[in-house]
Design an enzyme around this catalytic site. Structure first.
Site: not given
Length: 415
Positions: A183, A185, A271, A106, A148
């Site tokens: 976000d 996430h 997102d 990823d 992240h």
């Protein structure tokens, strides 16, 4: 000669309300064939702002490149050295290091990976420097928000955690900094970095349960001196504007009232919008932008960062609308002609219509989490204080504030 980080000559021009960082080269980076992360979306957002005329109300600045010493304020030396040297051509023979540092699958190795990291982090560091010096009220870096990344590894398309670097810079002038993440996430890298301190409060509203990165439970509240200074609101699919407003406003109002941050960093991952390629929320652009409006009403120094967002036309719409909001400029819903006009068809409208997906977040569930988080805040005695009263001496001589020639030769000169 201009200051590398604030973008000012020794005799500073008049204060600008919004400092907006953009480098046209950001659109040239390409993760991999079929990869959902497309830096090109930042260029699309910028061209939309130009077409609307918003850039005329901003101080548009090209971000400086963060240096190795800038990046190692948070990241490990060997990890930064690895990013400097790795290329797609040498990656195969360094598979052990790729796995050690999380640069695979990823988060792939791509051409110019270190330059991309320098650009992303440089905009956030420069924005923090301008906020610290009172040169703007809002700093924007849509190429940032890569929340992240960890101290020693890449994660979730993120290699350098510019959010953490910007917060560390803000802490030089502010006793308390609030980090808020919308976000889809969980903002795990930022929470992890400040999990044991009360000088940074992290708040994340995110999808939870069998969803990357798998962290962000409501019971994760910080540790030691940082206990209760991490807030997590785990959500399920289908969050809409009304639902988000009902949870965001009471919680963040209490945080602002009690924590009294000197500066706010808002990660505006797009997102969480309806129709995102990887997301599962159902927010409109207006609902997403309401979070920006909330912090603008409080009048604290504010940094806006990018983050996730994988339906590029909607990311560009969202970040253009939120930039215009900070400049107090209403935008017409009809998108003006721009180099990427065909991307916005067939309706060619700025605002997208949420879908009819089911909202799996029940009112009893939301009420329970809101009560739990507010209860946690109410049990804290007071906002933390910092013993010093003057700006730390190291800030005055900090290399972030050194001057550089207009030429890109990197020669420095003492202030």
């Amino acid at each position: 000669m201009v200051n590398k980080w604030t973008g000012l000559s020794p005799v500073a021009p008049a204060r600008s309300k919004v400092s907006y960082f953009y480098d046209h080269d950001v659109g040239n980076f390409y993760y991999a064939l079929g990869h959902p992360m497309k830096p090109h979306r930042v260029r699309m957002a910028h061209e939309l702002l130009v077409a609307y005329g918003v850039t005329e109300r901003l101080q548009v600045l090209r971000p400086p490149r963060a240096t190795e010493s800038d990046l190692t304020r948070f990241h490990a030396d060997d990890y930064i050295e690895f990013l400097k040297r790795i290329t797609p051509e040498t990656a195969r023979e360094q598979s052990e290091l790729l796995h050690r540092f999380g640069v695979y699958e990823d988060s792939p190795c791509f051409d110019g990976i270190y330059n991309f990291c320098q650009m992303s982090a440089g905009g956030s560091l420069a924005g923090a420097a301008r906020l610290n010096r009172g040169l703007c009220d809002v700093a924007i870096n849509w190429a940032g928000g890569l929340h992240h990344a960890k101290k020693t590894e890449a994660s979730g398309f993120c290699y350098i955690n510019d959010c953490v670097l910007a917060i560390l810079e803000l802490l030089k002038h502010h006793a308390r900094v609030l980090y808020c993440d919308i976000d889809v996430h969980h903002g795990d890298g930022v929470e992890e970095a400040f999990y044991t301190t009360d000088r940074v409060m992290t708040c994340s509203f995110h999808k939870f349960g069998n969803f990357f990165p798998g962290t962000g439970d409501v019971r994760d509240i910080g540790y030691g001196p940082g206990r209760h200074y991490a807030l997590n609101f785990p959500l399920q699919d289908g969050v809409d504007d009304a639902c988000f407003r009902e949870i965001f406003t009471p919680i963040m109002s209490r945080v602002m009232e009690w924590y009294r941050p000197g500066a706010v960093v808002l990660q505006c991952g797009a997102d969480s919008l309806s129709g995102d390629r990887l997301g599962c929320f159902n927010l409109s652009i207006r609902g997403h932008a309401e979070c920006v409006r909330f912090f603008r009403r409080h009048g604290v120094p504010l940094m806006l960062l990018g983050g996730g967002g994988y339906t590029v036309r909607n990311v560009a719409r969202c970040w253009a609308a939120e930039t215009a909001l900070t400049a107090d400029m209403p935008l017409d819903d009809a998108i003006p002609y721009n180099p990427y006009y065909e991307y916005y068809g067939p309706d060619f409208q700025l605002h997208l219509r949420p879908s009819n997906m089911e909202n799996l977040n029940t009112r009893p569930y939301l009420a329970r989490i809101v009560t739990e988080l507010l209860d946690s805040l109410y049990h804290l005695p007071h906002a933390p204080s910092v013993p010093y009263h003057d700006v730390p001496a190291d800030v005055i001589q900090d290399p972030l504030l050194r001057k550089f020639d207009d030429d890109d030769d990197g020669d420095s000169e003492d202030e």
